[in-house]
Design a protein around this motif. Structure first.
Motif, PDB file in Angstrom:
ATOM      1  N   THR A   1     122.671 138.005  -9.411  1.00 45.75           N
ATOM      2  CA  THR A   1     122.061 139.267  -8.983  1.00 45.75           C
ATOM      3  C   THR A   1     121.712 139.118  -7.506  1.00 45.75           C
ATOM      4  O   THR A   1     121.075 138.134  -7.133  1.00 45.75           O
ATOM      5  CB  THR A   1     120.782 139.547  -9.794  1.00 45.75           C
ATOM      6  OG1 THR A   1     121.142 139.653 -11.182  1.00 45.75           O
ATOM      7  CG2 THR A   1     120.131 140.844  -9.366  1.00 45.75           C
ATOM      8  N   PRO A   2     122.125 140.057  -6.656  1.00 48.44           N
ATOM      9  CA  PRO A   2     121.855 139.894  -5.224  1.00 48.44           C
ATOM     10  C   PRO A   2     120.381 140.091  -4.871  1.00 48.44           C
ATOM     11  O   PRO A   2     119.676 140.852  -5.527  1.00 48.44           O
ATOM     12  CB  PRO A   2     122.714 140.972  -4.570  1.00 48.44           C
ATOM     13  CG  PRO A   2     122.907 142.005  -5.618  1.00 48.44           C
ATOM     14  CD  PRO A   2     122.876 141.272  -6.933  1.00 48.44           C
ATOM     15  N   MET A   3     119.981 139.384  -3.839  1.00 47.85           N
ATOM     16  CA  MET A   3     118.653 139.557  -3.257  1.00 47.85           C
ATOM     17  C   MET A   3     118.811 140.428  -2.004  1.00 47.85           C
ATOM     18  O   MET A   3     119.923 140.623  -1.508  1.00 47.85           O
ATOM     19  CB  MET A   3     118.040 138.200  -2.900  1.00 47.85           C
ATOM     20  CG  MET A   3     117.933 137.243  -4.081  1.00 47.85           C
ATOM     21  SD  MET A   3     116.890 137.864  -5.393  1.00 47.85           S
ATOM     22  CE  MET A   3     115.297 137.548  -4.712  1.00 47.85           C
ATOM     23  N   TYR A   4     117.720 140.892  -1.485  1.00 47.47           N
ATOM     24  CA  TYR A   4     117.686 141.824  -0.352  1.00 47.47           C
ATOM     25  C   TYR A   4     118.537 141.362   0.836  1.00 47.47           C
ATOM     26  O   TYR A   4     119.243 142.162   1.438  1.00 47.47           O
ATOM     27  CB  TYR A   4     116.230 142.043   0.069  1.00 47.47           C
ATOM     28  CG  TYR A   4     116.049 143.034   1.187  1.00 47.47           C
ATOM     29  CD1 TYR A   4     116.135 144.396   0.939  1.00 47.47           C
ATOM     30  CD2 TYR A   4     115.798 142.606   2.488  1.00 47.47           C
ATOM     31  CE1 TYR A   4     115.965 145.316   1.954  1.00 47.47           C
ATOM     32  CE2 TYR A   4     115.628 143.526   3.509  1.00 47.47           C
ATOM     33  CZ  TYR A   4     115.715 144.873   3.239  1.00 47.47           C
ATOM     34  OH  TYR A   4     115.564 145.779   4.252  1.00 47.47           O
ATOM     35  N   ASN A   5     118.504 140.097   1.183  1.00 44.22           N
ATOM     36  CA  ASN A   5     119.219 139.592   2.368  1.00 44.22           C
ATOM     37  C   ASN A   5     120.611 139.050   2.067  1.00 44.22           C
ATOM     38  O   ASN A   5     121.281 138.560   2.976  1.00 44.22           O
ATOM     39  CB  ASN A   5     118.393 138.506   3.065  1.00 44.22           C
ATOM     40  CG  ASN A   5     117.175 139.080   3.731  1.00 44.22           C
ATOM     41  OD1 ASN A   5     117.242 140.122   4.377  1.00 44.22           O
ATOM     42  ND2 ASN A   5     116.043 138.417   3.574  1.00 44.22           N
ATOM     43  N   ASP A   6     121.073 139.127   0.826  1.00 43.92           N
ATOM     44  CA  ASP A   6     122.387 138.590   0.473  1.00 43.92           C
ATOM     45  C   ASP A   6     123.506 139.520   0.928  1.00 43.92           C
ATOM     46  O   ASP A   6     123.312 140.726   1.112  1.00 43.92           O
ATOM     47  CB  ASP A   6     122.502 138.412  -1.048  1.00 43.92           C
ATOM     48  CG  ASP A   6     121.677 137.246  -1.573  1.00 43.92           C
ATOM     49  OD1 ASP A   6     121.293 136.373  -0.772  1.00 43.92           O
ATOM     50  OD2 ASP A   6     121.410 137.231  -2.790  1.00 43.92           O
TER      51      ASP A   6
ATOM     52  N   ARG B   1     126.265 143.165   4.073  1.00 44.06           N
ATOM     53  CA  ARG B   1     124.913 142.717   3.725  1.00 44.06           C
ATOM     54  C   ARG B   1     124.205 143.848   2.995  1.00 44.06           C
ATOM     55  O   ARG B   1     124.236 144.996   3.436  1.00 44.06           O
ATOM     56  CB  ARG B   1     124.137 142.316   4.963  1.00 44.06           C
ATOM     57  CG  ARG B   1     124.638 141.013   5.564  1.00 44.06           C
ATOM     58  CD  ARG B   1     123.772 140.551   6.704  1.00 44.06           C
ATOM     59  NE  ARG B   1     122.441 140.165   6.264  1.00 44.06           N
ATOM     60  CZ  ARG B   1     122.105 138.937   5.889  1.00 44.06           C
ATOM     61  NH1 ARG B   1     123.003 137.981   5.897  1.00 44.06           N
ATOM     62  NH2 ARG B   1     120.879 138.653   5.522  1.00 44.06           N
ATOM     63  N   LEU B   2     123.571 143.522   1.896  1.00 40.73           N
ATOM     64  CA  LEU B   2     122.901 144.535   1.083  1.00 40.73           C
ATOM     65  C   LEU B   2     121.843 145.279   1.891  1.00 40.73           C
ATOM     66  O   LEU B   2     121.732 146.502   1.795  1.00 40.73           O
ATOM     67  CB  LEU B   2     122.272 143.887  -0.151  1.00 40.73           C
ATOM     68  CG  LEU B   2     121.585 144.836  -1.127  1.00 40.73           C
ATOM     69  CD1 LEU B   2     122.543 145.925  -1.608  1.00 40.73           C
ATOM     70  CD2 LEU B   2     121.019 144.069  -2.305  1.00 40.73           C
ATOM     71  N   ASN B   3     121.075 144.575   2.728  1.00 37.47           N
ATOM     72  CA  ASN B   3     119.999 145.228   3.468  1.00 37.47           C
ATOM     73  C   ASN B   3     120.493 146.095   4.626  1.00 37.47           C
ATOM     74  O   ASN B   3     119.691 146.689   5.327  1.00 37.47           O
ATOM     75  CB  ASN B   3     118.968 144.209   3.953  1.00 37.47           C
ATOM     76  CG  ASN B   3     119.538 143.211   4.945  1.00 37.47           C
ATOM     77  OD1 ASN B   3     120.675 143.318   5.389  1.00 37.47           O
ATOM     78  ND2 ASN B   3     118.742 142.211   5.272  1.00 37.47           N
ATOM     79  N   LYS B   4     121.801 146.200   4.818  1.00 37.27           N
ATOM     80  CA  LYS B   4     122.377 147.048   5.873  1.00 37.27           C
ATOM     81  C   LYS B   4     122.928 148.350   5.292  1.00 37.27           C
ATOM     82  O   LYS B   4     123.639 149.084   5.964  1.00 37.27           O
ATOM     83  CB  LYS B   4     123.482 146.307   6.629  1.00 37.27           C
ATOM     84  CG  LYS B   4     123.011 145.051   7.320  1.00 37.27           C
ATOM     85  CD  LYS B   4     122.035 145.365   8.420  1.00 37.27           C
ATOM     86  CE  LYS B   4     121.626 144.072   9.128  1.00 37.27           C
ATOM     87  NZ  LYS B   4     120.510 144.257  10.008  1.00 37.27           N
ATOM     88  N   THR B   5     122.620 148.627   4.047  1.00 31.28           N
ATOM     89  CA  THR B   5     123.096 149.851   3.402  1.00 31.28           C
ATOM     90  C   THR B   5     121.943 150.838   3.264  1.00 31.28           C
ATOM     91  O   THR B   5     120.805 150.535   3.604  1.00 31.28           O
ATOM     92  CB  THR B   5     123.666 149.539   1.999  1.00 31.28           C
ATOM     93  OG1 THR B   5     122.610 149.053   1.180  1.00 31.28           O
ATOM     94  CG2 THR B   5     124.785 148.525   2.062  1.00 31.28           C
TER      95      THR B   5
END
Length: 182
Positions: free
Chosen positions: A86-91, A126-130
Motif C-alpha cells: 500500500t503506498p504511503m504519501y511520499n511513495d 509520486r503520489l503526493n504530486k497528484t
C-alpha cells in the motif's frame, strides 16, 4: 413613384415577417454544461445518499483531510486483493487510469477503464504530486487492486479546472495500482 413606395412597403413587410418567423422558430439549445457546478454537486450528493442508506454495499468513502465531511471521496473496489504493498504519501506509484466527467466524457487515461490490454502502458509518478482526490484513497489501495473513484471538485481541479476539465467537475477515475516504488 407610387410603385417604388409600394415595393419598399411590401419589401419591409416581407422582411419583418421573415424576422418574426425566424425568431419564433428559433430553439434555444441548452448547453450540456449548463448548471455544471450544481449538477456535479448533485452527483456527489446522490452518492452520499446511497452510501448513507447503505443500498450499495460496495460503495465506500474516505474524507480528504484538506476537504470536509460534506465532500467525501467515494469509491468502489472493482478488483480487490489482500496482498501487495500500500503506498504511503511520499511513495512513487505505477498505475493504469481512466478519467471521465459525470457525462462519461474521457479527459485522460492510459487504458479503457475496463481491462488492461497488452499495448497499454502504465504511468508512474509520486503520489503526493497528484490531486488530493487521488492521494487519500490510493493510500488505502494495494498493488493489483482496481478502484473506481468519484472525486468532488474540491478534491480535484477546483473551481478553475485544468485543460479540458471544466471547473467544478466531479472526476470519475478508474485506477489500477500496479506497483509501489519504494
Amino acid at each position: 413613384m407610387k410603385k417604388t413606395i409600394q415595393f419598399i412597403l411590401v419589401s419591409f413587410v416581407v422582411i419583418l415577417w421573415g424576422i418574426s418567423f425566424s425568431s419564433c422558430s428559433e430553439t434555444e439549445e441548452v448547453s450540456r454544461y449548463d448548471n455544471w457546478q450544481v449538477r456535479n454537486e448533485s452527483f456527489i450528493d446522490s452518492l452520499k445518499n446511497v452510501y448513507e442508506a447503505k443500498t450499495d454495499p460496495n460503495l465506500y468513502k474516505v474524507v480528504d483531510p484538506g476537504g470536509t465531511e460534506d465532500q467525501p471521496i467515494f469509491y468502489k473496489k472493482e478488483i480487490e486483493t489482500s496482498e501487495g504493498l500500500t503506498p504511503m504519501y511520499n511513495d512513487s506509484i505505477v498505475v493504469y487510469y481512466h478519467g471521465t466527467n459525470i457525462l462519461g466524457e474521457r479527459f485522460d487515461g492510459n487504458f479503457d477503464g475496463k481491462e488492461v490490454q497488452i499495448n497499454d502502458k502504465p504511468t508512474g509518478f509520486r503520489l503526493n504530486k497528484t490531486i488530493s482526490g487521488w492521494v487519500w484513497p490510493l493510500q488505502h489501495m494495494r498493488e493489483g487492486e482496481r478502484w473506481k473513484l468519484f472525486i468532488p471538485w474540491q478534491s480535484g481541479y477546483g473551481s478553475q479546472g485544468s485543460g479540458s476539465i471544466l471547473g467544478y467537475s466531479t472526476l470519475i477515475f478508474t485506477i489500477q495500482l500496479e506497483k509501489v516504488v519504494l
